[in-house]
Design a protein around this motif. Structure first.
Motif, PDB file in Angstrom:
ATOM      1  N   ALA A   1      50.414  48.408  81.462  1.00  0.00           N
ATOM      2  CA  ALA A   1      49.449  49.311  80.846  1.00  0.00           C
ATOM      3  C   ALA A   1      49.191  48.928  79.390  1.00  0.00           C
ATOM      4  CB  ALA A   1      49.944  50.757  80.924  1.00  0.00           C
ATOM      5  N   VAL A   2      50.232  48.472  78.693  1.00  0.00           N
ATOM      6  CA  VAL A   2      50.077  48.026  77.309  1.00  0.00           C
ATOM      7  C   VAL A   2      49.245  46.746  77.257  1.00  0.00           C
ATOM      8  CG1 VAL A   2      51.285  47.168  75.266  1.00  0.00           C
ATOM      9  CG2 VAL A   2      52.206  49.122  76.535  1.00  0.00           C
ATOM     10  N   THR A   3      49.574  45.795  78.105  1.00  0.00           N
ATOM     11  CA  THR A   3      48.866  44.522  78.128  1.00  0.00           C
ATOM     12  C   THR A   3      47.380  44.718  78.410  1.00  0.00           C
ATOM     13  OG1 THR A   3      50.849  43.367  78.890  1.00  0.00           O
ATOM     14  CG2 THR A   3      48.750  42.263  79.251  1.00  0.00           C
ATOM     15  N   ILE A   4      47.064  45.513  79.420  1.00  0.00           N
ATOM     16  CA  ILE A   4      45.670  45.717  79.809  1.00  0.00           C
ATOM     17  C   ILE A   4      44.914  46.521  78.760  1.00  0.00           C
ATOM     18  CG2 ILE A   4      44.180  46.839  81.515  1.00  0.00           C
ATOM     19  CD1 ILE A   4      46.271  46.035  83.635  1.00  0.00           C
ATOM     20  N   ALA A   5      45.545  47.537  78.202  1.00  0.00           N
ATOM     21  CA  ALA A   5      44.874  48.344  77.178  1.00  0.00           C
ATOM     22  C   ALA A   5      44.523  47.497  75.963  1.00  0.00           C
ATOM     23  CB  ALA A   5      45.765  49.515  76.766  1.00  0.00           C
ATOM     24  N   LEU A   6      45.417  46.606  75.548  1.00  0.00           N
ATOM     25  CA  LEU A   6      45.149  45.734  74.409  1.00  0.00           C
ATOM     26  C   LEU A   6      44.059  44.722  74.746  1.00  0.00           C
ATOM     27  CD1 LEU A   6      48.768  45.112  73.084  1.00  0.00           C
ATOM     28  CD2 LEU A   6      47.012  46.585  72.095  1.00  0.00           C
ATOM     29  N   ALA A   7      44.019  44.271  76.003  1.00  0.00           N
ATOM     30  CA  ALA A   7      42.983  43.335  76.418  1.00  0.00           C
ATOM     31  C   ALA A   7      41.609  44.001  76.410  1.00  0.00           C
ATOM     32  CB  ALA A   7      43.301  42.782  77.805  1.00  0.00           C
TER      33      ALA A   7
ATOM     34  N   ARG B   1      40.136  43.685  73.161  1.00  0.00           N
ATOM     35  CA  ARG B   1      40.112  42.296  72.704  1.00  0.00           C
ATOM     36  C   ARG B   1      41.242  41.959  71.732  1.00  0.00           C
ATOM     37  NH1 ARG B   1      33.624  41.048  71.689  1.00  0.00           N
ATOM     38  NH2 ARG B   1      32.937  41.612  73.813  1.00  0.00           N
ATOM     39  N   ARG B   2      42.322  42.671  71.849  1.00  0.00           N
ATOM     40  CA  ARG B   2      43.487  42.350  71.031  1.00  0.00           C
ATOM     41  C   ARG B   2      44.464  41.444  71.776  1.00  0.00           C
ATOM     42  NH1 ARG B   2      42.230  47.633  69.338  1.00  0.00           N
ATOM     43  NH2 ARG B   2      42.053  47.786  67.052  1.00  0.00           N
ATOM     44  N   PHE B   3      44.149  41.171  73.025  1.00  0.00           N
ATOM     45  CA  PHE B   3      44.957  40.280  73.836  1.00  0.00           C
ATOM     46  C   PHE B   3      44.013  39.556  74.784  1.00  0.00           C
ATOM     47  CE2 PHE B   3      47.843  39.196  77.350  1.00  0.00           C
ATOM     48  CZ  PHE B   3      48.883  38.619  76.632  1.00  0.00           C
ATOM     49  N   PRO B   4      44.171  38.243  74.963  1.00  0.00           N
ATOM     50  CA  PRO B   4      43.237  37.481  75.791  1.00  0.00           C
ATOM     51  C   PRO B   4      43.342  37.832  77.276  1.00  0.00           C
ATOM     52  CG  PRO B   4      45.057  36.096  75.074  1.00  0.00           C
ATOM     53  CD  PRO B   4      45.190  37.377  74.316  1.00  0.00           C
ATOM     54  N   TRP B   5      42.198  38.084  77.899  1.00  0.00           N
ATOM     55  CA  TRP B   5      42.183  38.443  79.313  1.00  0.00           C
ATOM     56  C   TRP B   5      42.784  37.350  80.185  1.00  0.00           C
ATOM     57  CZ3 TRP B   5      41.752  42.927  81.551  1.00  0.00           C
ATOM     58  CH2 TRP B   5      41.069  43.971  80.903  1.00  0.00           C
ATOM     59  N   VAL B   6      42.628  36.093  79.781  1.00  0.00           N
ATOM     60  CA  VAL B   6      43.130  34.985  80.596  1.00  0.00           C
ATOM     61  C   VAL B   6      44.652  35.030  80.742  1.00  0.00           C
ATOM     62  CG1 VAL B   6      43.418  33.349  78.686  1.00  0.00           C
ATOM     63  CG2 VAL B   6      42.901  32.503  80.993  1.00  0.00           C
ATOM     64  N   GLU B   7      45.329  35.739  79.830  1.00  0.00           N
ATOM     65  CA  GLU B   7      46.792  35.814  79.890  1.00  0.00           C
ATOM     66  C   GLU B   7      47.300  37.128  80.466  1.00  0.00           C
ATOM     67  OE1 GLU B   7      48.448  34.856  76.116  1.00  0.00           O
ATOM     68  OE2 GLU B   7      47.620  32.827  76.097  1.00  0.00           O
ATOM     69  N   VAL B   8      46.403  38.011  80.847  1.00  0.00           N
ATOM     70  CA  VAL B   8      46.817  39.306  81.380  1.00  0.00           C
ATOM     71  C   VAL B   8      47.589  39.147  82.691  1.00  0.00           C
ATOM     72  CG1 VAL B   8      45.992  41.457  82.419  1.00  0.00           C
ATOM     73  CG2 VAL B   8      45.035  40.672  80.244  1.00  0.00           C
ATOM     74  N   VAL B   9      47.039  38.364  83.626  1.00  0.00           N
ATOM     75  CA  VAL B   9      47.712  38.202  84.920  1.00  0.00           C
ATOM     76  C   VAL B   9      49.098  37.575  84.769  1.00  0.00           C
ATOM     77  CG1 VAL B   9      47.636  37.034  87.158  1.00  0.00           C
ATOM     78  CG2 VAL B   9      45.593  38.176  86.267  1.00  0.00           C
ATOM     79  N   PRO B  10      49.251  36.469  84.006  1.00  0.00           N
ATOM     80  CA  PRO B  10      50.605  35.922  83.837  1.00  0.00           C
ATOM     81  C   PRO B  10      51.579  36.925  83.218  1.00  0.00           C
ATOM     82  CG  PRO B  10      48.979  34.312  83.144  1.00  0.00           C
ATOM     83  CD  PRO B  10      48.235  35.591  83.384  1.00  0.00           C
ATOM     84  N   TYR B  11      51.124  37.694  82.234  1.00  0.00           N
ATOM     85  CA  TYR B  11      51.995  38.687  81.605  1.00  0.00           C
ATOM     86  C   TYR B  11      52.423  39.758  82.614  1.00  0.00           C
ATOM     87  CZ  TYR B  11      52.483  37.879  76.559  1.00  0.00           C
ATOM     88  OH  TYR B  11      52.877  37.395  75.324  1.00  0.00           O
TER      89      TYR B  11
ATOM     90  N   VAL C   1      52.469  39.602  85.897  1.00  0.00           N
ATOM     91  CA  VAL C   1      53.355  39.023  86.913  1.00  0.00           C
ATOM     92  C   VAL C   1      54.777  38.900  86.362  1.00  0.00           C
ATOM     93  CG1 VAL C   1      53.891  36.942  88.245  1.00  0.00           C
ATOM     94  CG2 VAL C   1      51.540  37.805  88.163  1.00  0.00           C
ATOM     95  N   ALA C   2      54.908  38.435  85.117  1.00  0.00           N
ATOM     96  CA  ALA C   2      56.230  38.311  84.504  1.00  0.00           C
ATOM     97  C   ALA C   2      56.894  39.680  84.369  1.00  0.00           C
ATOM     98  CB  ALA C   2      56.109  37.647  83.131  1.00  0.00           C
ATOM     99  N   GLN C   3      56.122  40.691  84.019  1.00  0.00           N
ATOM    100  CA  GLN C   3      56.664  42.038  83.870  1.00  0.00           C
ATOM    101  C   GLN C   3      57.131  42.600  85.210  1.00  0.00           C
ATOM    102  OE1 GLN C   3      53.173  43.697  82.135  1.00  0.00           O
ATOM    103  NE2 GLN C   3      53.560  42.809  80.112  1.00  0.00           N
ATOM    104  N   LEU C   4      56.326  42.405  86.250  1.00  0.00           N
ATOM    105  CA  LEU C   4      56.708  42.902  87.576  1.00  0.00           C
ATOM    106  C   LEU C   4      57.951  42.178  88.090  1.00  0.00           C
ATOM    107  CD1 LEU C   4      53.206  43.216  89.297  1.00  0.00           C
ATOM    108  CD2 LEU C   4      54.593  45.047  88.300  1.00  0.00           C
TER     109      LEU C   4
END
Length: 268
Positions: A72-78, A81-91, A93-96
């Motif tokens: 939820a933090v990663t997606i909200a920041l994306a 535009r405070r976090f790149p969308w291209v890195e949302v999925v890897p982040y 997956v790592a969290q899960l």
């Protein structure tokens, strides 16, 4: 760059594993001592355990990955535009994956007795309808992301307080919505124990999983959008020696990876 990305994903994996181990694990410990009963004072100690582990993970891994440890933090920041969308999925997956490892470590610590006690998995309280659970999770995540924005992203925030105050925000939301939903505010925190329980044949409320996905995502996104509306942040270039844990926008490590930041690597 690949090495840096691997390091950041490793930090997210380990950080989320620690969150589940010491957070959800504290639920198992409390139920063990209470012979299967969870009182409100017991919930208070659980909230304290979550606060401490969240704070520690932020202080340790914030300068590396931003210590999101929460989709939820990663997606909200994306979204802002405070976090790149291209890195949302890897982040995510790592969290899960880290959450599942944390669940397995809880079993390794307490044995299959932890499975019998529910492994600290979240579920709706007796009589709590699905929609009300979503509202509770949205409100809890709203508080969490307000703390993230105000203390780890905004350049005007006092230095060094982000980890402690974000951890306390997690404790506060658990004290309020814990009886309703378990106070997850984190899809990974719910997913890890759920999947681990499934591996060991435990009872899993998969039908309720949507509560712990939709609620946190909605609450987190609303929080960052509202913060930008009421207290818009601005990027600030800080001296390199000022404080490696100084919040910034968008240079904060909570917001963007180090190689794309405008300032020194910062935690959150």
């Amino acid at each position: 760059m690949r090495t840096d990305m691997a390091r950041r994903l490793g930090a997210e994996l380990v950080g989320t594993a620690l969150l589940v181990l010491f957070g959800a694990g504290s639920v198992v410990a409390t139920l063990t001592v209470g012979k299967g009963e969870l009182t409100y004072p017991g919930l208070g100690f659980i909230s304290l355990a979550f606060a401490i582990v969240v704070a520690l993970v932020i202080y340790v891994f914030g300068p590396v990955s931003g210590a999101h440890i929460n989709p939820a933090v990663t997606i909200a920041l994306a979204v802002t535009r405070r976090f790149p969308w291209v890195e949302v999925v890897p982040y995510v997956v790592a969290q899960l994956a880290g959450a599942v490892i944390g669940g397995l470590l809880v079993v390794a610590t307490f044995g299959t007795h932890a499975v019998d006690l529910g492994l600290g998995a979240t579920s709706l309280g007796n009589g709590v309808p699905y929609w009300q659970g979503m509202v509770a999770e949205a409100l809890g995540t709203f508080l969490l992301l307000l703390a993230v924005m105000g203390l780890a992203v905004d350049a005007r925030a006092p230095l060094g307080w982000a980890g402690l105050m974000i951890g306390l925000a997690v404790a506060l939301e658990i004290l309020l919505i814990g009886p309703q939903t378990g106070g997850s505010v984190n899809p990974a925190r719910t997913f890890g124990p759920y999947l681990t329980l499934s591996m060991f044949g435990g009872d899993v409320a998969w039908s309720q999983f949507g509560v712990y996905v939709v609620g946190p995502l909605v609450g987190g996104i609303v929080a960052v959008l509202l913060y930008d509306l009421l207290a818009p942040t601005r990027p600030v270039q800080r001296p390199a020696m000022e404080d490696s844990y100084s919040p910034g926008d968008p240079g904060s490590a909570m917001s963007a990876p180090p190689e794309t930041s405008v300032g020194p690597a910062e935690a959150g």
